[in-house]
Design a protein around this motif. Structure first.
Motif, mmCIF file in Angstrom:
data_model
loop_
_atom_site.group_PDB
_atom_site.id
_atom_site.type_symbol
_atom_site.label_atom_id
_atom_site.label_comp_id
_atom_site.label_asym_id
_atom_site.label_seq_id
_atom_site.Cartn_x
_atom_site.Cartn_y
_atom_site.Cartn_z
ATOM 1 N N HIS A 14 0.826 -1.214 0.000
ATOM 2 C CA HIS A 14 0.000 0.000 0.000
ATOM 3 C C HIS A 14 0.857 1.260 0.000
ATOM 4 C CE1 HIS A 14 -2.856 -3.081 1.309
ATOM 5 N NE2 HIS A 14 -3.801 -2.284 0.843
ATOM 6 N N GLY A 15 2.018 1.192 -0.625
ATOM 7 C CA GLY A 15 2.858 2.381 -0.769
ATOM 8 C C GLY A 15 3.717 2.708 0.424
ATOM 9 N N VAL A 16 3.789 1.827 1.430
ATOM 10 C CA VAL A 16 4.612 2.069 2.610
ATOM 11 C C VAL A 16 5.754 1.059 2.609
ATOM 12 C CG1 VAL A 16 4.668 2.165 5.118
ATOM 13 C CG2 VAL A 16 2.636 2.929 3.895
ATOM 14 N N ALA A 17 6.997 1.556 2.630
ATOM 15 C CA ALA A 17 8.163 0.674 2.667
ATOM 16 C C ALA A 17 8.629 0.521 4.109
ATOM 17 C CB ALA A 17 9.287 1.251 1.806
ATOM 18 N N PHE A 18 9.106 -0.674 4.438
ATOM 19 C CA PHE A 18 9.569 -0.962 5.789
ATOM 20 C C PHE A 18 11.080 -1.167 5.800
ATOM 21 C CE2 PHE A 18 5.147 -2.183 5.617
ATOM 22 C CZ PHE A 18 4.647 -1.635 6.778
ATOM 23 N N ARG A 19 11.786 -0.441 4.917
ATOM 24 C CA ARG A 19 13.238 -0.551 4.862
ATOM 25 C C ARG A 19 13.907 0.521 5.702
ATOM 26 N NH1 ARG A 19 16.852 -3.236 1.760
ATOM 27 N NH2 ARG A 19 15.200 -4.056 0.426
ATOM 28 N N ARG A 20 13.433 1.765 5.619
ATOM 29 C CA ARG A 20 14.088 2.855 6.358
ATOM 30 C C ARG A 20 13.104 3.980 6.637
ATOM 31 N NH1 ARG A 20 16.100 3.255 1.057
ATOM 32 N NH2 ARG A 20 17.942 2.046 1.630
ATOM 33 N N ILE A 21 13.421 4.779 7.647
ATOM 34 C CA ILE A 21 12.692 6.022 7.949
ATOM 35 C C ILE A 21 13.653 7.183 7.727
ATOM 36 C CG2 ILE A 21 11.616 7.407 9.752
ATOM 37 C CD1 ILE A 21 10.517 4.935 10.982
ATOM 38 N N ILE A 22 13.239 8.166 6.943
ATOM 39 C CA ILE A 22 14.062 9.330 6.647
ATOM 40 C C ILE A 22 13.568 10.488 7.512
ATOM 41 C CG2 ILE A 22 14.872 10.867 4.841
ATOM 42 C CD1 ILE A 22 13.964 8.565 2.883
ATOM 43 N N HIS A 23 14.477 11.134 8.203
ATOM 44 C CA HIS A 23 14.120 12.225 9.108
ATOM 45 C C HIS A 23 14.201 13.543 8.338
ATOM 46 C CE1 HIS A 23 14.301 9.323 12.363
ATOM 47 N NE2 HIS A 23 15.496 8.953 11.924
ATOM 48 N N PHE A 24 13.039 13.969 7.790
ATOM 49 C CA PHE A 24 12.973 15.185 7.000
ATOM 50 C C PHE A 24 12.846 16.397 7.921
ATOM 51 C CE2 PHE A 24 11.433 12.042 3.929
ATOM 52 C CZ PHE A 24 12.177 12.383 2.811
ATOM 53 N N PRO A 25 13.613 17.459 7.675
ATOM 54 C CA PRO A 25 13.400 18.707 8.427
ATOM 55 C C PRO A 25 12.207 19.473 7.870
ATOM 56 C CG PRO A 25 15.222 18.955 6.902
ATOM 57 C CD PRO A 25 14.778 17.528 6.788
ATOM 58 N N GLU A 26 11.870 20.580 8.516
ATOM 59 C CA GLU A 26 10.720 21.358 8.082
ATOM 60 C C GLU A 26 11.005 22.103 6.767
ATOM 61 O OE1 GLU A 26 9.570 23.961 11.172
ATOM 62 O OE2 GLU A 26 8.992 22.344 12.565
ATOM 63 N N LYS A 27 12.231 22.525 6.542
ATOM 64 C CA LYS A 27 12.579 23.297 5.352
ATOM 65 C C LYS A 27 13.527 22.488 4.486
ATOM 66 C CE LYS A 27 14.155 27.942 4.051
ATOM 67 N NZ LYS A 27 14.732 29.212 4.537
ATOM 68 N N TYR A 28 13.410 22.676 3.161
ATOM 69 C CA TYR A 28 14.255 21.924 2.227
ATOM 70 C C TYR A 28 15.719 22.288 2.424
ATOM 71 C CZ TYR A 28 16.241 20.096 -2.081
ATOM 72 O OH TYR A 28 17.006 19.416 -2.986
ATOM 73 N N THR A 29 16.587 21.261 2.340
ATOM 74 C CA THR A 29 18.007 21.463 2.508
ATOM 75 C C THR A 29 18.757 20.458 1.644
ATOM 76 O OG1 THR A 29 19.839 21.414 4.087
ATOM 77 C CG2 THR A 29 18.002 19.943 4.512
ATOM 78 N N VAL A 30 19.969 20.809 1.227
ATOM 79 C CA VAL A 30 20.823 19.889 0.471
ATOM 80 C C VAL A 30 21.762 19.122 1.399
ATOM 81 C CG1 VAL A 30 20.713 21.232 -1.648
ATOM 82 C CG2 VAL A 30 22.486 21.740 0.036
ATOM 83 N N LYS A 31 21.665 19.367 2.679
ATOM 84 C CA LYS A 31 22.476 18.619 3.633
ATOM 85 C C LYS A 31 21.986 17.177 3.694
ATOM 86 C CE LYS A 31 23.785 18.532 8.526
ATOM 87 N NZ LYS A 31 23.591 19.166 9.848
ATOM 88 N N PRO A 32 22.891 16.168 3.646
ATOM 89 C CA PRO A 32 22.440 14.765 3.719
ATOM 90 C C PRO A 32 21.654 14.499 4.998
ATOM 91 C CG PRO A 32 24.724 14.880 2.998
ATOM 92 C CD PRO A 32 24.337 16.266 3.403
ATOM 93 N N LEU A 33 20.534 13.798 4.841
ATOM 94 C CA LEU A 33 19.617 13.561 5.950
ATOM 95 C C LEU A 33 19.932 12.246 6.642
ATOM 96 C CD1 LEU A 33 16.269 14.619 4.225
ATOM 97 C CD2 LEU A 33 17.925 16.055 5.426
ATOM 98 N N ASN A 34 19.645 12.203 7.936
ATOM 99 C CA ASN A 34 19.854 10.988 8.721
ATOM 100 C C ASN A 34 18.753 9.972 8.428
ATOM 101 O OD1 ASN A 34 22.174 11.931 10.040
ATOM 102 N ND2 ASN A 34 20.937 13.020 11.551
ATOM 103 N N VAL A 35 19.103 8.691 8.549
ATOM 104 C CA VAL A 35 18.207 7.596 8.203
ATOM 105 C C VAL A 35 18.186 6.590 9.350
ATOM 106 C CG1 VAL A 35 17.881 5.658 6.627
ATOM 107 C CG2 VAL A 35 18.549 7.869 5.730
ATOM 108 N N THR A 36 17.004 6.049 9.635
ATOM 109 C CA THR A 36 16.850 4.955 10.602
ATOM 110 C C THR A 36 16.421 3.710 9.847
ATOM 111 O OG1 THR A 36 16.219 6.470 12.381
ATOM 112 C CG2 THR A 36 15.639 4.151 12.648
#
Length: 305
Positions: A39-61
């Motif tokens: 149903h469109g939900v992947a159980f591989r990783r969670i991406i921690h998106f900030p409130e504002k767009y950034t080109v800094k690499p994001l942390n992943v769980t």
């Protein structure tokens, strides 16, 4: 008197035993509802998106195929792997509707471990963003973005973003919007591209995706010209079991199973063209169909939309 006290003691012991038995049974069967896959939900990783767009690499769980709420295993074939940072892709290519197009320069092209195609860092004035890199894109290239649909089709270069109605027939495209303003929704995989086939009534354009499925989309939908990078991805063998574990895939079976081809292969014609219309802002009455069949009679799961 002693007999009366003995009977009360026996009654209290029986009640205590019944209460303990009830508590034990109640705690024994604990039902936890697990989510269903597909149903469109992947159980591989969670991406921690900030409130504002950034080109800094994001942390992943990394989830390892488990549900983040209950911790129960949902997908068996996921686990381990090398932990990668995530590069946030700006899926919306927004340009002027009149006048000259927006020009951006490619700063660098990198490989993202969380996706198959390469990623390009582009800059315009003081703004930086990530987009998907095309086949022949290199550092220093200038790419254009425009939302204007001229009377004569545009001769676009790789990496340029235009509406579907502004490009000639037969153009190879990717990152196609499903309806105007959504952002790149179709064709993201490495080495893939869609093709503009023909024009349709009501200002629609028919495209064919890599799965040979045809979509009729509004001509205002934005798309990016060219074929996606990392073409050799689909034809490159993994090479070893260790490499497959580094990619985050667990072994699916310890038993080697020969594929004999005994049952053959059923070749079916592709389903008819699917017309997509932008959703209305007003409330739409819900219609419930009595039939539970798919819109086309086929067993191929990739055609079930």
């Amino acid at each position: 008197m002693s007999q009366l006290a003995r009977s009360f003691q026996r009654l209290s012991l029986n009640n205590t035993f019944i209460d303990i038995q009830k508590v034990f049974i109640r705690g024994k069967a604990k039902y936890v509802e697990k989510p269903t896959t597909g149903h469109g939900v992947a159980f591989r990783r969670i991406i921690h998106f900030p409130e504002k767009y950034t080109v800094k690499p994001l942390n992943v769980t990394n989830l390892g195929g488990r549900d983040p709420q209950s911790g129960r295993l949902v997908v068996k074939g996921i686990g381990g792997g090398i932990k990668h940072k995530y590069h946030w892709i700006d899926w919306k290519r927004v340009g002027p509707k009149e006048g000259p197009p927006l020009v951006e320069r490619v700063i660098k092209i990198i490989k993202d471990g969380c996706r198959t195609s390469n990623v390009a860092l582009v800059a315009s004035a003081d703004k930086l963003k990530y987009i998907l890199a095309t086949e022949n894109m290199k550092v220093g290239d200038l790419i254009k973005t425009s939302c204007h649909i001229p009377r004569i089709p545009v001769r676009a270069n790789e990496g340029d973003a235009y509406p579907l109605g502004a490009l000639p027939l037969g153009t190879q495209i990717h990152c196609v919007e499903k309806y105007p303003g959504l952002g790149g929704f179709l064709v993201h995989s490495a080495g893939t591209y869609a093709t503009i086939l023909r024009k349709a009534p009501n200002n629609h354009i028919v495209i064919m995706t890599p799965s040979k499925k045809e979509f009729s989309l509004p001509e205002e939908c934005m798309c990016t010209v060219g074929r996606l990078s990392n073409i050799e991805h689909s034809s490159t063998p993994i090479g070893s079991a260790q490499k497959n574990r580094e990619l985050g895939n667990r072994p699916r079976s310890g038993l080697w199973q020969r594929k004999t081809g005994r049952h053959g292969r059923k070749i079916r014609r592709p389903p008819p063209t699917k017309t997509i219309v932008a959703p209305n802002a007003e409330k739409i009455d819900e219609i419930i169909f009595s039939s539970d069949r798919y819109f086309v009679r086929t067993l191929r799961s990739q055609f079930h939309y």
